[in-house]
Design a protein around this motif. Structure first.
Motif, PDB file in Angstrom:
ATOM      1  N   ASP A   1      -6.145   4.985  -3.487  1.00 19.83           N
ATOM      2  CA  ASP A   1      -5.931   3.971  -2.447  1.00 19.83           C
ATOM      3  C   ASP A   1      -4.626   4.226  -1.701  1.00 19.83           C
ATOM      4  O   ASP A   1      -4.551   4.047  -0.468  1.00 19.83           O
ATOM      5  CB  ASP A   1      -5.902   2.568  -3.072  1.00 19.83           C
ATOM      6  N   LYS A   2      -3.583   4.633  -2.429  1.00 23.98           N
ATOM      7  CA  LYS A   2      -2.295   4.909  -1.782  1.00 23.98           C
ATOM      8  C   LYS A   2      -2.409   6.066  -0.797  1.00 23.98           C
ATOM      9  O   LYS A   2      -1.876   6.005   0.316  1.00 23.98           O
ATOM     10  CB  LYS A   2      -1.236   5.221  -2.842  1.00 23.98           C
TER      11      LYS A   2
ATOM     12  N   GLU B   1      -4.434   4.845   2.223  1.00 24.46           N
ATOM     13  CA  GLU B   1      -3.656   3.980   3.106  1.00 24.46           C
ATOM     14  C   GLU B   1      -2.603   4.762   3.879  1.00 24.46           C
ATOM     15  O   GLU B   1      -2.298   4.446   5.033  1.00 24.46           O
ATOM     16  CB  GLU B   1      -3.008   2.860   2.293  1.00 24.46           C
TER      17      GLU B   1
ATOM     18  N   ARG C   1       5.383  -0.330   5.355  1.00 28.99           N
ATOM     19  CA  ARG C   1       4.588  -0.197   4.125  1.00 28.99           C
ATOM     20  C   ARG C   1       5.510  -0.044   2.919  1.00 28.99           C
ATOM     21  O   ARG C   1       5.290  -0.651   1.871  1.00 28.99           O
ATOM     22  CB  ARG C   1       3.655   1.025   4.246  1.00 28.99           C
TER      23      ARG C   1
ATOM     24  N   TYR D   1       1.231  -5.053   2.882  1.00 24.66           N
ATOM     25  CA  TYR D   1       0.810  -5.062   1.483  1.00 24.66           C
ATOM     26  C   TYR D   1      -0.281  -4.034   1.228  1.00 24.66           C
ATOM     27  O   TYR D   1      -0.214  -3.269   0.277  1.00 24.66           O
ATOM     28  CB  TYR D   1       0.351  -6.458   1.088  1.00 24.66           C
ATOM     29  N   SER D   2      -1.289  -4.044   2.071  1.00 20.48           N
ATOM     30  CA  SER D   2      -2.371  -3.062   1.959  1.00 20.48           C
ATOM     31  C   SER D   2      -3.150  -2.990   3.264  1.00 20.48           C
ATOM     32  O   SER D   2      -2.994  -3.859   4.128  1.00 20.48           O
ATOM     33  CB  SER D   2      -3.320  -3.408   0.789  1.00 20.48           C
TER      34      SER D   2
END
Length: 214
Positions: free
Chosen positions: A110-111, A114, A203, A209-210
């Motif tokens: 996910d990181k 993103e 970020r 946050y996301s």
């Protein structure tokens, strides 16, 4: 409902001879082992103790662990506590380890995803943000909201800012999941502008946050 506890499993061994039974003087015994283990939701998680013994084939007299000669006890343990008998009792621990590794992998994935979204922002990207880190007059108690990209033009990002803020991120995610956040009525009329080059810093600071992209 019982979610955890301990249970026992008996493992049959081989027939041994040469020991006099204290009750009937028979010289033939069947070896066995007892493994106690901790369980979660009835799934064996890890062994807690291992005990060996012998049972007379004639009178059923049983001798346990300390009643046995040390050499015989060691031989029985090597026979009954083989990998095929013990490894299944670590099933819960293996499942937990797999879940932890999967969780770590998902977070890292996910990181990276993103980071790619921030490098190339697109219209309709959802940014779950901490309003308290962006707007000076934001309510610290209800600080989580949503900013949707309306347009990216010449390095400048135009955001729509949600009218609603929550005290938990889950409230924002629910609005996205229920497609409530897909309506223009969900946002203020006044847009918010930001330089695309500032997004990574926001970020890192936790202001963003996301990010979710449909």
């Amino acid at each position: 409902m019982i979610f955890f506890g301990s249970r026992g499993k008996t493992v049959s061994g081989q027939i041994v001879e040469g020991i006099d039974c204290p009750s009937c003087e028979s010289k033939q015994f069947v070896t066995f082992g007892v493994i106690k283990y901790f369980h979660l939701y009835w799934i064996p998680t890890f062994p807690t103790s291992r005990t060996v013994g012998i049972e007379c084939t004639h009178c059923r007299r049983t001798l346990i662990d300390k009643d046995l000669p040390a050499k015989l006890s060691g031989e029985i343990k090597a026979t009954v506590f083989k990998k095929k008998n013990v490894l299944p009792l670590f099933s819960g621990l293996i499942i937990i380890a797999c879940l932890v590794l999967f969780g770590i992998y998902s977070v890292q994935k996910d990181k990276l995803q993103e980071a790619a979204y921030i490098e190339q922002p697109l219209a309709d990207d959802f940014y779950i943000v901490n309003y308290a880190k962006i707007f000076p007059d934001a309510d610290e108690k209800y600080k989580y909201g949503l900013m949707r990209i309306k347009e990216v033009n010449s390095g400048r990002v135009e955001f729509q800012v949600s009218k609603i803020a929550y005290n938990k991120v889950s409230g924002v995610r629910t609005d996205i999941r229920n497609r409530k956040a897909s309506s223009d009525d969900y946002y203020d009329i006044e847009p918010y502008y930001m330089a695309a080059e500032n997004l990574p810093e926001m970020r890192e600071s936790g202001a963003i946050y996301s990010i979710e992209r449909e």
